[in-house]
Design an enzyme around this catalytic site. Sequence first.
Site, PDB file in Angstrom:
ATOM      1  N   SER A  77      -9.565  -0.434   7.461  1.00  0.00           N
ATOM      2  CA  SER A  77      -9.079  -0.368   6.083  1.00  0.00           C
ATOM      3  C   SER A  77      -8.357  -1.595   5.541  1.00  0.00           C
ATOM      4  CB  SER A  77      -8.168   0.839   5.915  1.00  0.00           C
ATOM      5  OG  SER A  77      -8.954   1.989   5.822  1.00  0.00           O
ATOM      6  N   LYS A 117       0.857  -1.196   0.000  1.00  0.00           N
ATOM      7  CA  LYS A 117       0.000   0.000   0.000  1.00  0.00           C
ATOM      8  C   LYS A 117       0.890   1.243   0.000  1.00  0.00           C
ATOM      9  CE  LYS A 117      -3.848   2.050   2.655  1.00  0.00           C
ATOM     10  NZ  LYS A 117      -4.669   1.915   3.882  1.00  0.00           N
ATOM     11  N   SER A 153      -9.591   1.846   3.175  1.00  0.00           N
ATOM     12  CA  SER A 153      -8.764   2.586   2.233  1.00  0.00           C
ATOM     13  C   SER A 153      -7.751   1.716   1.499  1.00  0.00           C
ATOM     14  CB  SER A 153      -8.010   3.682   2.977  1.00  0.00           C
ATOM     15  OG  SER A 153      -7.158   3.106   3.965  1.00  0.00           O
TER      16      SER A 153
HETATM   17  N1  GLN Z   1     -12.923   4.174   6.703  1.00  0.00           N
HETATM   18  C1  GLN Z   1     -12.245   4.653   7.847  1.00  0.00           C
HETATM   19  C2  GLN Z   1     -11.863   6.091   7.655  1.00  0.00           C
HETATM   20  O1  GLN Z   1     -12.208   6.609   6.654  1.00  0.00           O
HETATM   21  C3  GLN Z   1     -11.038   3.796   8.117  1.00  0.00           C
HETATM   22  C4  GLN Z   1      -9.832   4.173   7.384  1.00  0.00           C
HETATM   23  C5  GLN Z   1      -8.651   3.331   7.721  1.00  0.00           C
HETATM   24  O2  GLN Z   1      -8.761   2.299   8.398  1.00  0.00           O
HETATM   25  N2  GLN Z   1      -7.468   3.763   7.280  1.00  0.00           N
HETATM   26  O3  GLN Z   1     -11.246   6.700   8.458  1.00  0.00           O
END
Ligand code: GLN
Length: 477
Positions: free
Chosen positions: A178, A79, A154
């Site tokens: 994420s 990532k 994400s």
């Molecule tokens: N969807 C969550 C957010 O937007 C989690 C994001 C993540 O785990 N990096 O913050």
Amino acid sequence: MDLASLTITNARSAIQERKTTATALAEAHYAKIEKDDPQIGAFLTLSKERALAKADEIDRLAAEGEELPPLAGVPIGIKDVMVMRGVRTTAGSKILGNYIPPYDCTAVARMETAGAVVLGKLNCDEFAMGSSTENSAWRPVRNPHDLSRVPGGSSGGSAAAVAADMAVVTLGSDTGGSIRQPASFCGVVGLMPTYGRVSRYGLIAFASSLDHIGPLTKTVKDTAIVLRTIAGRDPMDSTSAEVPVPDYVAELEKPVRGLKLGVAKEYFGDGLDAEVRSAVEAAIQNLANLGCEIVPVSLPHTKYAIPTYYIVATAEASSNLARYDGVRYGHRARDGRTLSEMYRRSRDQGFGAEVKRRIMLGTYALSAGYYDAYYLKAQKVRTLLAQDFAVAFQKVDAIVTPTSPAAAFKLGEKVDDPLAMYLADIYTVTADLAGIPGISVPCGKTKEKLPIGLQILGKHFDEATILRVATAHEQAA
Ligand code: GLN
């Protein structure tokens, strides 16, 4: 070469037995990326030179008949929030569009030391803020199971790359779900380890008390192998824990009979899609048939998890993102007349809408008049959420839930409604707030053939048990 059935174990042994080479495996994956990634959009940057040099090193070892390291020649993707020396790392943001890091993230370095071949960097929501990968400054990622749908986020690129056989393994990051939510949307395995289990050194910070690095793979066994590789104390991260790392692969062999699995009613309430509910209930029944005891538990503060998460996460993000000032990193506005104008314009031009929204929310929650009402309150509720789990784990060995209330949604469906996007994180943010580990494993599909995920949550530093339950589920499925 059938890339779909390639796992760590069979890739490594095929190279060891000289049935293929690490170079051939890397090239086959690059060919697959060239063919399919224009539609999917998982990769942002390819690190071909570095990958082929590593593959060559593995092939020499194999030719000399040496015993190969555990991840020898396994093609992986990273990532784009983990830095790699000399490889452009953007965190999905324009503000880091030209950033070439001078050092390697510990987790990536450990994977390479174990023989893995890094194909490139994977697309993600900007600074890992999002649940659909539509917040990438570069392009959205599409779900390989249905190109009109999101892969989750994400770590959408990390999940899509594994699902589309463009990498055997990827690393993602999980701050509020994420890793687990995109794994669930794309039908792959995704693990968030305990906070402190894996070093965050070289992970571009979103919310430091919530950020975790973890693997996305095709099988639970591969996740166990990767966790064993990346886990453990790192002197470069003071929050990485001095806790012994078990042999997770050996732990998978232990039977699940007699394990107590908690089911919390708060995770099966309104808003849970009917098809997801029945798939998860069927999986729980299967685990009961294998001899697990199903125990009702209560996690009464779950309803406060989303507001708590979105205050703590944005507060920490507003502080972490203060470093992007146009001086030390990345993009600098050329048209500022004064220093403060240069700061403002650099940040205005470099950050996308969601990142700006979060910086404003977080700055507000931390500001003098509101700190007690929001940030302090959220920290107190965070403790209550952690206590809910502590009480439940006195009675059970693991907790089983859906990973996400619904399967993958359409691109564009939620972009104009940030609140709807936030609410979909309901089953994942709790584990990040409590610091406990969680895994998502595929558990059937909807009528529209979209993957569904089963989430298994565990006690602090007890990844071994959730991996064991996940394997039993995978084999029963
Ligand atoms: N969807 C969550 C957010 O937007 C989690 C994001 C993540 O785990 N990096 O913050």
